[in-house]
Design a protein around this motif. Sequence first.
Motif, PDB file in Angstrom:
ATOM      1  N   MET A   1      46.262  33.713  85.979  1.00 44.77           N
ATOM      2  CA  MET A   1      45.108  33.140  86.692  1.00 44.77           C
ATOM      3  C   MET A   1      44.059  34.201  87.007  1.00 44.77           C
ATOM      4  O   MET A   1      42.879  33.909  87.085  1.00 44.77           O
ATOM      5  CB  MET A   1      45.559  32.426  87.971  1.00 44.77           C
ATOM      6  CG  MET A   1      46.292  31.113  87.734  1.00 44.77           C
ATOM      7  SD  MET A   1      45.426  29.887  86.710  1.00 44.77           S
ATOM      8  CE  MET A   1      44.064  29.467  87.755  1.00 44.77           C
TER       9      MET A   1
ATOM     10  N   GLN B   1      53.676  32.218  94.482  1.00 46.71           N
ATOM     11  CA  GLN B   1      54.316  33.272  93.683  1.00 46.71           C
ATOM     12  C   GLN B   1      53.294  34.406  93.614  1.00 46.71           C
ATOM     13  O   GLN B   1      53.182  35.176  94.554  1.00 46.71           O
ATOM     14  CB  GLN B   1      54.787  32.730  92.340  1.00 46.71           C
ATOM     15  CG  GLN B   1      56.009  31.813  92.534  1.00 46.71           C
ATOM     16  CD  GLN B   1      56.671  31.374  91.248  1.00 46.71           C
ATOM     17  OE1 GLN B   1      56.634  32.033  90.228  1.00 46.71           O
ATOM     18  NE2 GLN B   1      57.316  30.224  91.308  1.00 46.71           N
ATOM     19  N   CYS B   2      52.522  34.509  92.544  1.00 46.10           N
ATOM     20  CA  CYS B   2      51.528  35.594  92.545  1.00 46.10           C
ATOM     21  C   CYS B   2      50.487  35.365  93.626  1.00 46.10           C
ATOM     22  O   CYS B   2      49.899  36.304  94.141  1.00 46.10           O
ATOM     23  CB  CYS B   2      50.875  35.747  91.172  1.00 46.10           C
ATOM     24  SG  CYS B   2      49.514  34.610  90.829  1.00 46.10           S
ATOM     25  N   GLY B   3      50.226  34.110  93.955  1.00 52.03           N
ATOM     26  CA  GLY B   3      49.327  33.801  95.054  1.00 52.03           C
ATOM     27  C   GLY B   3      47.875  33.626  94.658  1.00 52.03           C
ATOM     28  O   GLY B   3      47.059  33.187  95.477  1.00 52.03           O
ATOM     29  N   TYR B   4      47.542  33.944  93.420  1.00 55.31           N
ATOM     30  CA  TYR B   4      46.130  33.983  93.035  1.00 55.31           C
ATOM     31  C   TYR B   4      45.464  32.617  93.136  1.00 55.31           C
ATOM     32  O   TYR B   4      44.306  32.512  93.516  1.00 55.31           O
ATOM     33  CB  TYR B   4      46.002  34.532  91.609  1.00 55.31           C
ATOM     34  CG  TYR B   4      44.605  34.898  91.220  1.00 55.31           C
ATOM     35  CD1 TYR B   4      44.039  36.110  91.615  1.00 55.31           C
ATOM     36  CD2 TYR B   4      43.823  34.047  90.446  1.00 55.31           C
ATOM     37  CE1 TYR B   4      42.748  36.456  91.258  1.00 55.31           C
ATOM     38  CE2 TYR B   4      42.526  34.387  90.080  1.00 55.31           C
ATOM     39  CZ  TYR B   4      41.996  35.589  90.488  1.00 55.31           C
ATOM     40  OH  TYR B   4      40.710  35.931  90.132  1.00 55.31           O
ATOM     41  N   CYS B   5      46.192  31.564  92.814  1.00 54.29           N
ATOM     42  CA  CYS B   5      45.602  30.219  92.866  1.00 54.29           C
ATOM     43  C   CYS B   5      45.651  29.619  94.259  1.00 54.29           C
ATOM     44  O   CYS B   5      45.107  28.549  94.487  1.00 54.29           O
ATOM     45  CB  CYS B   5      46.353  29.283  91.919  1.00 54.29           C
ATOM     46  SG  CYS B   5      47.999  28.840  92.538  1.00 54.29           S
ATOM     47  N   GLN B   6      46.360  30.300  95.171  1.00 63.80           N
ATOM     48  CA  GLN B   6      46.746  29.609  96.417  1.00 63.80           C
ATOM     49  C   GLN B   6      45.595  29.371  97.387  1.00 63.80           C
ATOM     50  O   GLN B   6      45.620  28.398  98.133  1.00 63.80           O
ATOM     51  CB  GLN B   6      47.907  30.333  97.104  1.00 63.80           C
ATOM     52  CG  GLN B   6      49.193  30.406  96.258  1.00 63.80           C
ATOM     53  CD  GLN B   6      49.850  29.056  95.982  1.00 63.80           C
ATOM     54  OE1 GLN B   6      49.647  28.099  96.718  1.00 63.80           O
ATOM     55  NE2 GLN B   6      50.642  28.987  94.922  1.00 63.80           N
TER      56      GLN B   6
ATOM     57  N   CYS C   1      48.120  26.062  88.523  1.00 58.92           N
ATOM     58  CA  CYS C   1      48.914  27.209  88.971  1.00 58.92           C
ATOM     59  C   CYS C   1      49.726  27.689  87.783  1.00 58.92           C
ATOM     60  O   CYS C   1      50.631  26.991  87.322  1.00 58.92           O
ATOM     61  CB  CYS C   1      49.850  26.821  90.120  1.00 58.92           C
ATOM     62  SG  CYS C   1      50.977  28.164  90.559  1.00 58.92           S
ATOM     63  N   ARG C   2      49.418  28.848  87.270  1.00 63.05           N
ATOM     64  CA  ARG C   2      50.127  29.339  86.097  1.00 63.05           C
ATOM     65  C   ARG C   2      51.552  29.755  86.444  1.00 63.05           C
ATOM     66  O   ARG C   2      52.431  29.743  85.592  1.00 63.05           O
ATOM     67  CB  ARG C   2      49.364  30.508  85.480  1.00 63.05           C
ATOM     68  CG  ARG C   2      49.902  30.982  84.133  1.00 63.05           C
ATOM     69  CD  ARG C   2      50.055  29.850  83.120  1.00 63.05           C
ATOM     70  NE  ARG C   2      50.038  30.323  81.735  1.00 63.05           N
ATOM     71  CZ  ARG C   2      50.390  29.559  80.703  1.00 63.05           C
ATOM     72  NH1 ARG C   2      50.800  28.314  80.907  1.00 63.05           N
ATOM     73  NH2 ARG C   2      50.332  30.037  79.474  1.00 63.05           N
ATOM     74  N   CYS C   3      51.777  30.145  87.710  1.00 63.00           N
ATOM     75  CA  CYS C   3      53.139  30.516  88.107  1.00 63.00           C
ATOM     76  C   CYS C   3      54.026  29.280  88.251  1.00 63.00           C
ATOM     77  O   CYS C   3      55.237  29.402  88.366  1.00 63.00           O
ATOM     78  CB  CYS C   3      53.134  31.286  89.418  1.00 63.00           C
ATOM     79  SG  CYS C   3      52.274  32.869  89.326  1.00 63.00           S
TER      80      CYS C   3
ATOM     81  N   THR D   1      53.992  26.743  90.768  1.00 61.56           N
ATOM     82  CA  THR D   1      54.491  26.491  92.131  1.00 61.56           C
ATOM     83  C   THR D   1      54.284  25.037  92.559  1.00 61.56           C
ATOM     84  O   THR D   1      54.371  24.734  93.750  1.00 61.56           O
ATOM     85  CB  THR D   1      53.779  27.403  93.157  1.00 61.56           C
ATOM     86  OG1 THR D   1      52.373  27.089  93.164  1.00 61.56           O
ATOM     87  CG2 THR D   1      53.950  28.877  92.804  1.00 61.56           C
TER      88      THR D   1
HETATM   89  S1  FES Z   1      50.884  31.288  92.442  1.00 59.70           S
HETATM   90 FE1  FES Z   1      50.318  32.402  90.660  1.00 59.70          FE
HETATM   91  S2  FES Z   1      48.851  31.088  89.760  1.00 59.70           S
HETATM   92 FE2  FES Z   1      49.592  29.927  91.390  1.00 59.70          FE
END
Ligand code: FES
Lengths: 725, 166
Positions: free
Chosen positions: A343, B112-117, B147-149, B151
Amino acid sequence: MTEQFNLSRRGFIASVAASTGGLALGFPLGATAQQLAELAEPEINAWVVVQPDNTVVVRVAKIEMGQGTLTGLAQLVAEELDADWENVTWSYPTPGENVARERVWGSFGTFGSQGIRASQELVRQGGAAARAMLLQAAANRWGVGVDEVTVERGVISGPGGQTLTYGDVAEDAAALDVPENVPVKDPSTWTIAGQSLLRLDTADKTDGSRVYSIDYTMDGMVNAAIRQCPVQGGTVASFDASTAETMPGVMRVLQVDDSTVAVVADTWWRAKTALDAVEIEWDIPEENAGFNTAQFEEMMREGLDAEDAFVGNQAGDVAGALDGAAQVVEATYAFPWQHHVTMEPMNATALVTDDSCTVWTSTQNAESDLAAASQASGLEIAQCDVHRMNLGGGFGRRGASSTDYTTHAVKIAMAMKGTPVKVIWSREEDMLHGTYHPSTMARFRGALDEEGNLTGMHMRISGQSIFAGLMPFALQDGMDPLVFQGLQAESTEGEFGYTVPNLLIDHAMRNPPLRPGFWRGVNNNQNSFYLESFMDELADAAGRDPLEFRRSLMQNHPKHLAVLDTVAEAIGWDAGAPEGRAYGLCQHMGYGSYVAAAAEVSVDGDTVKIHRIVAATDPGHVVNPQQVEAQIEGSFAMGLSAAMVSEITMENGQVQEENFDTYPIMTMWEMPEVESHIVPSGDFWGGVGEPTIFVAAPAVLNAVARLTGQRVRELPLYKSGLRLG
Amino acid sequence: MEEARRITPPLDRERDMPILNVNGTSHDVVAEPETPLLWVLREQIGLTGTKYGCGIAACGACTVHIGGIPTRSCQVQLQDIAEGEEIVTIEGLSPDRSHPVQQAWVELDVPQCGYCQSGQIMAAVALLRDIPEPTDEDIRAAMSNLCRCGTYNRIRDGIKRAAELS
Ligand code: FES
Ligand code: FES
């Protein structure tokens, strides 16, 4: 342990906090050197810093990119340390420090689902050694034997009931020599590791305060947007920057390397806007200019019958078995290119001076970025360093051999010495210049006898090799052994889970002009899709139940079988699916773990609905069950995206998908219920970040075939006239 | 290697300087009128919690509230924003991560990575404002952020937990 440690102060204390810019610890960038120096001490050993207020800082060499490794590694250290989990935090040492300290932290590379398994021994010993030193320091203080002191949650107790905290004795402990070979705990006694603790790094992901690489900013920083030749091997013939140079905020338009043009401006949006106004002429090599997906498919089809192939797994006499078969079953499958689409698009910030080169970036392997920084700047490794920023996803794109964005940032920063430069790739740039999941095909010929037993099987893989395209030095006499992930005999990493008396698995290498890369799950993804689909096709042809058919071939592979049995039981295989639905199952081993899945689907017209998917994982040991579950869920989302909806294609040598509108990924609407069964068998350490991804597609597609009779042999789903709903 | 040039960011003071109301604070903004709000927030105002994921309204990472409506800020140009219109970003949701959605996210370890959160949370807050007790179907229909991770299931559970906490 009663031996006295040498009281001489060790050589030096690393200024870890100073070098992380305080950022990893969540401290403001403006923290003073004094504050940072306080944070750095006292270092008990390379892995553990205990501050006077009892805060335990665990040094984490592997990178956190969402997969939970940071918390897991901290749990392992805290466990050995008998620390109070409430007081545990972490920091990232830099690769420059690692080099300076003779790689005391081992490899920083975070890929191959190795975050925990490849470093657990090192970090547990680090924690155990630090505990021994802290206890020794307390014993020395009290003048008692170290065997007379105990510790619980960071509080040390002496024989007379006296207590000291870790913070109280940290400085004394730091002065002791680090003992070697301190025994670590038996996992059955764990109280911190093995528990479903909450992650250490969640809070700042909920209020926007977490600083990802793309968010990083420095005084005087400028921004760059770049365009690289959209065709591999193409170079910049000329470019006209006359319009762009007059646009607001633009400072420089420059050629970065043979194939890249950059615009530098005060803001990134202005840089990108001006970049769109730069007219670039490319020199495109003729052999790549006309290349397209269909051409590659032709190359792969030719490879399916080619004489020459690298052998990955062989037993008995396949030709004989096929000749003598009562029935030969044949099927050909294909797997398309995929993009990582982290992302957070690729980006890096670099600052170059005459004698230093510093990079801030999100990377899965900061040591390769360090090497890239040194190479691009022409400075010595010791003059360079890389600060590891938070990653908005990695999935293999930010791993070894993919330091292109760091190289760009350094090269542009060299043209603007003294000015920090942040390079951000637009999403379009990111998608056009990925390190793509390789595309391959596989053709099977399976020999069944009169009773429907599998007597022989030839699996011919044809297509792309990651090693050949990305790191040819890793080839072994031209062969890419990684192509056979999950298909090899007697492998602790990914063993073929069936006993087939006459077996041949080989690879005809065919490479397109498209840079491949390691994409979460890597070659296991297609290999599992191929093999596990074909197992169902064989069972069908033999008129046998797919579970029973597999079981008959798996008696020598009890761990593979155990996870398969687990999902079969959990989904209710024997009872059968409800009316209008079907179950499908599969298993595969990769990254040292055994995984299986069973899916429940229905099909309405052309629409496939995945109602639930049950997973079983045997990773040997589990450090944080709820995070393993998170990885299982995430793996399904990513694996099902690739199987069902996503595909990279090529026309005229150029990737056609530039954004999420043409490269869709799975959404919440399509996401099935996930039920996880974590069944560690205890005598090995396997990975969890990737394995479940392999079993996503075949479980679903086997269910689709059982329900409709339609076998999906080419991905994604639309090629079979189906879609995900 | 070329010599470094002196850099003075040449912001154009001649242009309009709209005043944006972001998280209850007024900000003078110097940018071309076509500049997407996303980049104004990130580069002019310094609120980097709002993320760039696609720039084409496809991912939702840039979701903010404009006048209470969840909006993909990569698609809103500076000139489209009325003076004084209320813009709320992830940073303005609560001063101390106390919004029920933030609490639920922490309680369930959603990111997870948090970027989309940031975008997910802003979309979830808007959903809960419209439907205080959403069903699974409501959530699945309303939450289109990527969300690519992967979640998604925890996001769904987080929204339901936030509904309980509200
Ligand atoms: S938590 Fe990683 S893209 Fe959503
Ligand atoms: S960045 Fe705006 S929707 Fe993706």
